[in-house]
Design a protein around this motif. Structure first.
Motif, mmCIF file in Angstrom:
data_model
loop_
_atom_site.group_PDB
_atom_site.id
_atom_site.type_symbol
_atom_site.label_atom_id
_atom_site.label_comp_id
_atom_site.label_asym_id
_atom_site.label_seq_id
_atom_site.Cartn_x
_atom_site.Cartn_y
_atom_site.Cartn_z
ATOM 1 N N GLN A 16 0.744 -1.261 -0.069
ATOM 2 C CA GLN A 16 0.100 -0.045 -0.121
ATOM 3 C C GLN A 16 0.875 1.307 0.004
ATOM 4 O O GLN A 16 0.645 2.393 -0.693
ATOM 5 N N PRO A 17 1.809 1.542 0.731
ATOM 6 C CA PRO A 17 3.086 2.639 0.825
ATOM 7 C C PRO A 17 3.367 2.672 -0.595
ATOM 8 O O PRO A 17 3.761 3.732 -0.897
ATOM 9 N N ALA A 18 3.676 1.724 -1.530
ATOM 10 C CA ALA A 18 3.933 1.830 -2.854
ATOM 11 C C ALA A 18 3.220 2.361 -3.622
ATOM 12 O O ALA A 18 3.288 3.336 -4.469
ATOM 13 N N VAL A 19 1.898 2.203 -3.457
ATOM 14 C CA VAL A 19 0.791 2.777 -4.244
ATOM 15 C C VAL A 19 0.776 4.131 -3.948
ATOM 16 O O VAL A 19 0.712 4.951 -4.907
ATOM 17 N N THR A 20 0.776 4.633 -2.566
ATOM 18 C CA THR A 20 0.720 6.113 -2.207
ATOM 19 C C THR A 20 2.052 6.556 -2.720
ATOM 20 O O THR A 20 1.946 7.922 -3.400
ATOM 21 N N GLN A 21 3.253 6.026 -2.815
ATOM 22 C CA GLN A 21 4.495 6.575 -3.635
ATOM 23 C C GLN A 21 4.275 6.813 -4.728
ATOM 24 O O GLN A 21 4.718 8.200 -5.414
ATOM 25 N N HIS A 22 3.535 6.024 -5.536
ATOM 26 C CA HIS A 22 3.522 6.310 -6.931
ATOM 27 C C HIS A 22 2.579 7.467 -7.445
ATOM 28 O O HIS A 22 2.828 8.232 -8.360
ATOM 29 N N ILE A 23 1.629 7.631 -6.667
ATOM 30 C CA ILE A 23 0.542 8.845 -6.781
ATOM 31 C C ILE A 23 1.361 9.997 -6.397
ATOM 32 O O ILE A 23 1.177 11.110 -7.092
ATOM 33 N N GLN A 24 2.011 9.978 -5.299
ATOM 34 C CA GLN A 24 2.522 11.148 -4.920
ATOM 35 C C GLN A 24 3.695 11.683 -6.035
ATOM 36 O O GLN A 24 3.810 12.800 -6.442
ATOM 37 N N TYR A 25 4.471 10.616 -6.602
ATOM 38 C CA TYR A 25 5.410 10.791 -7.701
ATOM 39 C C TYR A 25 4.729 11.657 -8.633
ATOM 40 O O TYR A 25 5.353 12.608 -9.038
ATOM 41 N N LEU A 26 3.678 10.951 -9.211
ATOM 42 C CA LEU A 26 3.054 11.509 -10.388
ATOM 43 C C LEU A 26 2.496 13.032 -10.188
ATOM 44 O O LEU A 26 2.644 13.861 -11.006
ATOM 45 N N GLN A 27 1.787 13.098 -9.059
ATOM 46 C CA GLN A 27 1.250 14.627 -8.650
ATOM 47 C C GLN A 27 2.344 15.658 -8.693
ATOM 48 O O GLN A 27 2.312 16.773 -9.011
ATOM 49 N N GLN A 28 3.661 15.108 -8.051
ATOM 50 C CA GLN A 28 4.798 16.150 -8.147
ATOM 51 C C GLN A 28 5.326 16.437 -9.431
ATOM 52 O O GLN A 28 5.715 17.293 -9.762
ATOM 53 N N GLU A 29 5.305 15.290 -10.126
ATOM 54 C CA GLU A 29 5.862 15.160 -11.494
ATOM 55 C C GLU A 29 5.203 16.035 -12.623
ATOM 56 O O GLU A 29 5.657 16.861 -13.399
ATOM 57 N N LEU A 30 3.906 16.180 -12.464
ATOM 58 C CA LEU A 30 3.005 16.578 -13.221
ATOM 59 C C LEU A 30 2.636 18.165 -12.526
ATOM 60 O O LEU A 30 2.060 18.909 -13.408
ATOM 61 N N GLY A 31 2.777 18.283 -11.218
ATOM 62 C CA GLY A 31 2.356 19.622 -10.845
ATOM 63 C C GLY A 31 1.041 19.947 -10.744
ATOM 64 O O GLY A 31 0.610 21.007 -10.578
ATOM 65 N N VAL A 32 0.118 18.725 -10.531
ATOM 66 C CA VAL A 32 -1.324 19.008 -10.430
ATOM 67 C C VAL A 32 -1.753 17.812 -8.975
ATOM 68 O O VAL A 32 -0.967 16.852 -9.076
ATOM 69 N N GLU A 33 -2.912 18.240 -8.628
ATOM 70 C CA GLU A 33 -3.516 17.348 -7.858
ATOM 71 C C GLU A 33 -4.513 16.256 -8.462
ATOM 72 O O GLU A 33 -5.255 16.591 -9.421
ATOM 73 N N LEU A 34 -4.456 14.921 -8.645
ATOM 74 C CA LEU A 34 -4.670 13.930 -9.109
ATOM 75 C C LEU A 34 -6.052 13.336 -8.469
ATOM 76 O O LEU A 34 -7.074 12.890 -8.945
ATOM 77 N N ILE A 35 -5.563 13.050 -6.995
ATOM 78 C CA ILE A 35 -6.617 12.244 -6.358
ATOM 79 C C ILE A 35 -6.543 13.064 -4.913
ATOM 80 O O ILE A 35 -5.691 13.803 -4.523
ATOM 81 N N ARG A 36 -7.790 13.101 -4.585
ATOM 82 C CA ARG A 36 -8.375 14.017 -3.191
ATOM 83 C C ARG A 36 -9.163 13.145 -2.451
ATOM 84 O O ARG A 36 -10.006 12.109 -2.605
ATOM 85 N N TYR A 37 -8.640 13.146 -1.020
ATOM 86 C CA TYR A 37 -9.371 12.322 0.064
ATOM 87 C C TYR A 37 -10.388 13.233 0.858
ATOM 88 O O TYR A 37 -9.627 14.072 1.537
ATOM 89 N N GLU A 38 -11.553 13.072 0.586
ATOM 90 C CA GLU A 38 -12.402 13.845 1.527
ATOM 91 C C GLU A 38 -13.452 13.207 1.962
ATOM 92 O O GLU A 38 -14.155 12.058 1.394
ATOM 93 N N ASN A 39 -14.097 13.325 3.403
ATOM 94 C CA ASN A 39 -15.110 12.728 4.117
ATOM 95 C C ASN A 39 -14.822 11.165 3.887
ATOM 96 O O ASN A 39 -15.480 10.513 3.616
ATOM 97 N N ARG A 40 -13.573 10.827 4.222
ATOM 98 C CA ARG A 40 -13.082 9.386 4.324
ATOM 99 C C ARG A 40 -13.417 8.567 2.792
ATOM 100 O O ARG A 40 -13.692 7.384 2.775
ATOM 101 N N GLN A 41 -13.191 9.364 1.741
ATOM 102 C CA GLN A 41 -13.684 8.847 0.566
ATOM 103 C C GLN A 41 -12.820 9.544 -0.739
ATOM 104 O O GLN A 41 -12.303 10.515 -0.587
ATOM 105 N N LEU A 42 -12.181 8.497 -1.611
ATOM 106 C CA LEU A 42 -11.240 9.123 -2.659
ATOM 107 C C LEU A 42 -12.185 9.633 -3.672
ATOM 108 O O LEU A 42 -13.127 9.171 -3.941
#
Length: 292
Positions: A29-55
């Protein structure tokens, strides 16, 4: 192949759960998180949002998902072409149930007569699902009777078809002209939600201030064939494209109910994404020439 981090992103957009995505990809699961964080930093945009305990996907995330589906489709096509020793064309498309069952056999026969070396792959489903397949790059185009977003899709009208009420020949409703309001005491059989023909019917009666619940009993059946058989057994009535009941009307099994205040003729469309490859557009144009 897509970069593994983009593959992780696509898997997450489908699962919308980090644990399920990790299990599916056989990573932590940490690897999934790292992959998404990498993409968001690389692209400079927010892709996934966690709100009200929901993606949820952001607008940029939805756009990236659609672009990756199309890119993945093109990569698969290139791989198949390179692996094949013979160059051939595959017509990959979808058709809503009425069109797929009652119109496409003749069109497919004409197409194969003219292009005998081409392969055909047709998915038959309701309009809502076909649109999802188009957006995910799973099919090249779709033939639909329902509504679609005209800002996303290019479209060509391929036919117009009367939408009529029918009953069993054992029923007396076909024997005289009447109003649609006279049918409210009758059981009505309709397709499932997401079906183009159901949406057409509900829109038509809504314009007259009528709701589906106005009928005494509503039965939802996900098969045109099953609906026709049930209506033939006098279980109820239905509203359907005339093309779908031509044989039954001809044989007298079903009868058209004459309605003085209900007249609907609806177009059928061929739709495809505006962002499409030239080669795919050439194939679509060949198909259109046969059905025009």
């Amino acid at each position: 192949m897509l970069d593994y981090r983009y593959q992780t992103f696509l898997a997450l957009t489908e699962e919308m759960n980090y644990t399920a995505t990790a299990k599916r990809l056989h990573i932590t699961q940490p690897a999934v998180t790292q992959h998404i964080q990498y993409l968001q930093q690389e692209l400079g945009v927010e892709l996934i949002r966690y709100e009200n305990r929901q993606l949820t996907l952001t607008a940029k995330g939805i756009q990236l998902q659609k672009d990756l589906y199309l890119l993945q489709r093109e990569i698969t096509k290139v791989q198949k072409q390179l692996a094949s020793t013979i160059e051939h064309t595959t017509l990959t498309f979808g058709a809503s149930l009425t069109i797929g069952e009652y119109m496409m056999p003749d069109f497919i026969e004409s197409y194969l007569n003219q292009y005998p070396t081409h392969d055909i792959s047709m998915v038959t489903d309701n309009t809502r699902h076909l649109i999802e397949l188009l957006e995910h790059g799973k099919i090249d185009f779709a033939l639909v009777e329902g509504e679609f977003n005209q800002s996303i899709f290019e479209f060509q009208k391929i036919a117009e078809e009367p939408f009529i009420a029918v009953c069993s020949e054992k029923c007396s409703l076909w024997k005289q002209d009447q109003s649609i309001n006279d049918l409210f005491s009758t059981t009505i059989l309709v397709r499932e939600e997401g079906s183009g023909s159901r949406l057409i019917f509900e829109t038509a009666i809504k314009n007259k201030g009528i709701h589906l619940d106005s009928f005494s009993k509503v039965m939802t059946i996900g098969s045109i064939g099953a609906i026709k058989r049930l209506v033939g057994k006098n279980v109820g009535i239905t509203f359907v494209y005339q093309k779908a009941v031509e044989e039954e009307l001809k044989n007298g099994i079903l009868k058209k109910i004459p309605l003085s205040d209900f007249s609907v003729i609806h177009p059928f469309y061929l739709i495809y994404l505006k962002r499409i490859q030239l080669k795919e557009m050439e194939t679509i144009e060949k198909f259109l020439r046969l059905i025009e």
